[in-house]
Scaffold this motif. Sequence first.
Motif, PDB file in Angstrom:
ATOM      1  N   PRO A  24       7.428  12.582  -2.079  1.00 23.67           N
ATOM      2  CA  PRO A  24       8.643  12.295  -1.304  1.00 23.67           C
ATOM      3  C   PRO A  24       8.826  13.216  -0.103  1.00 23.67           C
ATOM      4  O   PRO A  24       9.294  12.787   0.951  1.00 23.67           O
ATOM      5  N   THR A  25       8.433  14.476  -0.238  1.00 21.33           N
ATOM      6  CA  THR A  25       8.544  15.403   0.895  1.00 21.33           C
ATOM      7  C   THR A  25       7.621  14.994   2.023  1.00 21.33           C
ATOM      8  O   THR A  25       8.004  15.018   3.207  1.00 21.33           O
ATOM      9  N   GLN A  26       6.399  14.611   1.683  1.00 21.78           N
ATOM     10  CA  GLN A  26       5.466  14.145   2.708  1.00 21.78           C
ATOM     11  C   GLN A  26       5.938  12.846   3.343  1.00 21.78           C
ATOM     12  O   GLN A  26       5.752  12.624   4.545  1.00 21.78           O
ATOM     13  N   ALA A  27       6.561  11.981   2.542  1.00 24.48           N
ATOM     14  CA  ALA A  27       7.068  10.715   3.069  1.00 24.48           C
ATOM     15  C   ALA A  27       8.167  10.959   4.102  1.00 24.48           C
ATOM     16  O   ALA A  27       8.279  10.222   5.084  1.00 24.48           O
ATOM     17  N   LYS A  28       8.985  11.987   3.875  1.00 29.31           N
ATOM     18  CA  LYS A  28      10.026  12.307   4.847  1.00 29.31           C
ATOM     19  C   LYS A  28       9.420  12.676   6.192  1.00 29.31           C
ATOM     20  O   LYS A  28       9.961  12.339   7.248  1.00 29.31           O
ATOM     21  N   GLY A  29       8.292  13.375   6.167  1.00 26.52           N
ATOM     22  CA  GLY A  29       7.618  13.722   7.416  1.00 26.52           C
ATOM     23  C   GLY A  29       7.155  12.486   8.155  1.00 26.52           C
ATOM     24  O   GLY A  29       7.305  12.389   9.385  1.00 26.52           O
ATOM     25  N   LEU A  30       6.576  11.513   7.437  1.00 29.06           N
ATOM     26  CA  LEU A  30       6.152  10.267   8.060  1.00 29.06           C
ATOM     27  C   LEU A  30       7.351   9.513   8.625  1.00 29.06           C
ATOM     28  O   LEU A  30       7.285   8.938   9.720  1.00 29.06           O
ATOM     29  N   GLY A  31       8.467   9.525   7.878  1.00 31.36           N
ATOM     30  CA  GLY A  31       9.673   8.858   8.362  1.00 31.36           C
ATOM     31  C   GLY A  31      10.202   9.482   9.629  1.00 31.36           C
ATOM     32  O   GLY A  31      10.660   8.772  10.545  1.00 31.36           O
ATOM     33  N   SER A  32      10.132  10.802   9.720  1.00 29.18           N
ATOM     34  CA  SER A  32      10.584  11.483  10.937  1.00 29.18           C
ATOM     35  C   SER A  32       9.711  11.099  12.120  1.00 29.18           C
ATOM     36  O   SER A  32      10.209  10.874  13.231  1.00 29.18           O
ATOM     37  N   THR A  83      19.860   1.557  -0.836  1.00 30.65           N
ATOM     38  CA  THR A  83      18.416   1.571  -1.054  1.00 30.65           C
ATOM     39  C   THR A  83      17.952   0.381  -1.888  1.00 30.65           C
ATOM     40  O   THR A  83      16.938  -0.246  -1.572  1.00 30.65           O
ATOM     41  N   SER A  84      18.687   0.062  -2.950  1.00 30.24           N
ATOM     42  CA  SER A  84      18.325  -1.101  -3.764  1.00 30.24           C
ATOM     43  C   SER A  84      18.452  -2.386  -2.959  1.00 30.24           C
ATOM     44  O   SER A  84      17.599  -3.277  -3.042  1.00 30.24           O
ATOM     45  N   GLY A  85      19.515  -2.489  -2.179  1.00 22.70           N
ATOM     46  CA  GLY A  85      19.709  -3.681  -1.349  1.00 22.70           C
ATOM     47  C   GLY A  85      18.623  -3.847  -0.311  1.00 22.70           C
ATOM     48  O   GLY A  85      18.198  -4.968  -0.009  1.00 22.70           O
ATOM     49  N   MET A  86      18.147  -2.732   0.250  1.00 20.28           N
ATOM     50  CA  MET A  86      17.061  -2.800   1.229  1.00 20.28           C
ATOM     51  C   MET A  86      15.800  -3.384   0.594  1.00 20.28           C
ATOM     52  O   MET A  86      15.132  -4.251   1.175  1.00 20.28           O
ATOM     53  N   VAL A  87      15.479  -2.941  -0.615  1.00 10.22           N
ATOM     54  CA  VAL A  87      14.293  -3.447  -1.305  1.00 10.22           C
ATOM     55  C   VAL A  87      14.437  -4.937  -1.616  1.00 10.22           C
ATOM     56  O   VAL A  87      13.544  -5.750  -1.322  1.00 10.22           O
ATOM     57  N   CYS A 146       0.835  -1.209   0.000  1.00  8.62           N
ATOM     58  CA  CYS A 146       0.000   0.000   0.000  1.00  8.62           C
ATOM     59  C   CYS A 146       0.868   1.257   0.000  1.00  8.62           C
ATOM     60  O   CYS A 146       0.590   2.222  -0.723  1.00  8.62           O
ATOM     61  N   GLY A 147       1.926   1.247   0.818  1.00  6.39           N
ATOM     62  CA  GLY A 147       2.838   2.391   0.839  1.00  6.39           C
ATOM     63  C   GLY A 147       3.529   2.588  -0.496  1.00  6.39           C
ATOM     64  O   GLY A 147       3.692   3.726  -0.969  1.00  6.39           O
ATOM     65  N   TYR A 148       3.917   1.485  -1.125  1.00  2.00           N
ATOM     66  CA  TYR A 148       4.592   1.577  -2.418  1.00  2.00           C
ATOM     67  C   TYR A 148       3.642   2.155  -3.476  1.00  2.00           C
ATOM     68  O   TYR A 148       4.034   3.019  -4.265  1.00  2.00           O
ATOM     69  N   ILE A 149       2.393   1.684  -3.477  1.00  2.00           N
ATOM     70  CA  ILE A 149       1.421   2.194  -4.458  1.00  2.00           C
ATOM     71  C   ILE A 149       1.170   3.681  -4.232  1.00  2.00           C
ATOM     72  O   ILE A 149       1.090   4.466  -5.184  1.00  2.00           O
ATOM     73  N   ALA A 150       1.066   4.075  -2.944  1.00  2.02           N
ATOM     74  CA  ALA A 150       0.836   5.488  -2.640  1.00  2.02           C
ATOM     75  C   ALA A 150       1.989   6.354  -3.135  1.00  2.02           C
ATOM     76  O   ALA A 150       1.784   7.461  -3.650  1.00  2.02           O
ATOM     77  N   TYR A 159       5.700   3.392   5.634  1.00  2.00           N
ATOM     78  CA  TYR A 159       6.852   4.216   5.250  1.00  2.00           C
ATOM     79  C   TYR A 159       7.894   3.387   4.511  1.00  2.00           C
ATOM     80  O   TYR A 159       8.545   3.876   3.581  1.00  2.00           O
ATOM     81  N   LEU A 160       8.048   2.117   4.907  1.00  2.00           N
ATOM     82  CA  LEU A 160       8.978   1.234   4.197  1.00  2.00           C
ATOM     83  C   LEU A 160       8.567   1.085   2.739  1.00  2.00           C
ATOM     84  O   LEU A 160       9.409   1.127   1.825  1.00  2.00           O
ATOM     85  N   GLY A 161       7.272   0.938   2.479  1.00  2.00           N
ATOM     86  CA  GLY A 161       6.791   0.873   1.103  1.00  2.00           C
ATOM     87  C   GLY A 161       7.034   2.167   0.349  1.00  2.00           C
ATOM     88  O   GLY A 161       7.439   2.153  -0.817  1.00  2.00           O
ATOM     89  N   LEU A 162       6.808   3.305   1.019  1.00  2.00           N
ATOM     90  CA  LEU A 162       7.077   4.596   0.386  1.00  2.00           C
ATOM     91  C   LEU A 162       8.541   4.746   0.012  1.00  2.00           C
ATOM     92  O   LEU A 162       8.885   5.269  -1.050  1.00  2.00           O
ATOM     93  N   SER A 163       9.410   4.283   0.898  1.00  2.00           N
ATOM     94  CA  SER A 163      10.848   4.458   0.666  1.00  2.00           C
ATOM     95  C   SER A 163      11.381   3.562  -0.444  1.00  2.00           C
ATOM     96  O   SER A 163      12.506   3.746  -0.908  1.00  2.00           O
ATOM     97  N   MET A 164      10.590   2.577  -0.893  1.00  2.00           N
ATOM     98  CA  MET A 164      11.046   1.673  -1.948  1.00  2.00           C
ATOM     99  C   MET A 164      10.815   2.225  -3.354  1.00  2.00           C
ATOM    100  O   MET A 164      11.388   1.706  -4.318  1.00  2.00           O
TER     101      MET A 164
END
Length: 802
Positions: A66-74, A344-348, A54-58, A258-263
């Motif tokens: 990406p800016t909003q995703a940084k806020g969620l990550g924080s 980042t690629s390795g994390m995915v 779901c995060g990845y699709i979003a 957030y993990l999905g967003l970061s991928m």
Amino acid sequence: FDSWFYTSESLDAPDRASNLNVSHEWGADMDSSPSMSIDKLLPALLECFGIILCGYIAGRANIITPTQAKGLGSFVSKFALPALLFKNMVLLDFGNVIWPFLWSILIAKVTVFVLVCVLTLIVASPDGRYSKAGLFSIFATQSNDFALGYPIVEALYQSTYPEYLQYIYLVAPVSLMLLNPIGFAFCEIQKWKNGSNHQQRKLLIVGIVVLQVLKNPIVFMVVIGIIAHFALHRTIPPFMAAFVDGLANSFGGAALFYLGLSMVGQLGKLTRSTVVTLILLITAKLLLMPLICREMVDLLNNSNTSALNHSSLSNYAFLYGVFPTAPSVAIYAIYYNAELEVVTSGMVISTFLSAPIMYVSAWLLTMRWMDPQLLMNSLQNVSFNISIVTLVALVWSITVMFLSKKFKRLPHMFTANLFLAQLLTCIGMILWNFVVKEDNFVGQVLTFALLCTSLYSTFVWPGLIALSLALIKRFEDVKVSPAVFVIAGWGIPAIVTAVLLICGVKSSDTIDSAFFYGKPQIIGTTVVAAFSILLGGSSLVCLSRGSWTHSDQSQEGNSAEDLMTEIEPDNQTLIEPITPSGDVNTVAVLLPPAGQCENCCESSDCLLVQAEERKQVADRQEGRHMLLCLLLTVSLLANLSSCLWLLLDNVPGRLYLELQFFCAVANYGQGFLSFALFGLDKHLIILPFKKRLYSLWCRKKQEEQPQSDLPEEIRMTCTQFTKYHKDQCFQDIVKRRRCGKRTAVDSFLGCELVQWLQQVGLAQDLGEAVLYGTRLQQGGVLQHIMQEHGFQDNRLYYRFMS
């Protein structure tokens, strides 16, 4: 193969299984209640990866920027996770902790950390060596314990060993407070070396690292939580309990989302130069870490009186080691501006590879009963089926190797021997599936000799190929006769097999596994695998000390002048710089006897095309060979682990079966790697197909789509380039080259235009430059001299259209 015989024989003959205690363990352990519950594992995996999806699709649909995703990550890293750690540190029950388990995980993490760090310092180039060592070591040891690991542990152990859940909170600080600061120190050292102020005192660097660690909210709240644990007597005051619970409970779903967003977009950052690094790091994280964790628990937890609890702890350690890398490692890479693509690629990749590994491992560990004969037949069927399919792929690969005539050159000559060994291994396995069921002693001996020799040969050849690549890079030749390599590649396996046949003691009371040689056979496999790993590993290290992509580029060709000198060395006026006067057609003719090719090279035997083909034939494909050797070395590590597991552990356990299935797939399916890397030969298969497809597409475009119907971005790019940049580009890279006896063409190389576009700022990187050139070709600004290729970052010749 050898360890498979060892295990299958032990399973098939319970009276002889006492040497390994396999039947004893399966008879006792599998009939008892399982140490974990798998019923909730699949729903837990679906829950975790569903939220990640779901995060990845979003992110992919740009619903969350990406800016909003940084806020969620924080929020996740600075509020939710610290609250979760504080809560669990206060409530932690140290009385139920098995401390040898924690020491085992600590030693395993330190071992992997040091191993990755030292190898990186040895292999990496001086540029960025310390930051790579720090980040790669953190990547291999910091697991996604809370967002992904805890729900899985809860699903497996909540109903059987609920105290195991608290180990997650005890193990996590090992990375956060001990190993990560060491990695940060290496990154700070790299910043200091790259900076202009080299007078900065080393004590200040240490202070920066310590301050950075203490400022980390996660570390800070762990320390506060441990203090509160003793001060508050394992009780959170009622006035703050609801507040802490609210923040802590928000962590799970938000962290996975957030993990999905970061991928999003991370795999697109993969380049050829990062592939080798990724393979090694993921191998260290998903293969080496779980194996070391399990072995450390077995070694240090010997005082445990309960055999079942000891077995469950070692299995838990294995599953913990499989947890993928935490997303926070990507934040560290961004902070230090180093190795972001790899991390980042390795994390995915590690996240999605860990799911099937965890599920299969847990499934094997929770099976209450397994029929030994069924397991033996399953392994045999897997090996047989894979061998049949791989046989077809290898026949194709060997045919391509011979039709392209590459087998006559180095290192392809050695690669052809590897393909032949893989082919014979598949044939041997197929024959063994039938011969082993018949009462034919001579047939069984001959089949075993073929299978064992060819399999050992597939073990040896990757090391020899890597050695030949290192010698070619160092001396431009292998310095020894290729016959020496061929003799070693087939002679060493033949000698080991002969020793086993002559000196080995076969089992005399069964015909199904008549060639069961026990420990001597396992030792022989260990020696051959270890020899090839050491030889191949050291050779790959020598090769990696320089950039292997740079080596590929240097092998692809010399300068344009060198190419043309090879064609007609006696003519000194083949290449002349052109001074443009606004239009290509108004250029002065510097070669009076030669006419100018207009729309397409008119020569039937174009010298430039011959130069392209000559360079293609001479390509050693070093990058592909290195990747093949590296992947096969990883499979050798699995075979070596399998053998050492049997030699050192009298009760291999059910996880050993997973390793056995992996070894069967790796040994008899390695031909797929050969097919993927060499079976679809670029110049024999892919390029002719692309040339034909491009020719048809180009002709159709010219007939159906007028210039005015081109997409807006293509028209804008072509207009911008023609109006503002074409003259300067023409002056900088275009040269008059003879393409026939009486014809010449104003041409340039594709790689030259790519480099020029980056130099003048029209493209930020190689990918953008290739896209820019492709648009110019689609817009009719440039074309290949024979109109046979699309635009490529390669040593292909192109010309500007008038």
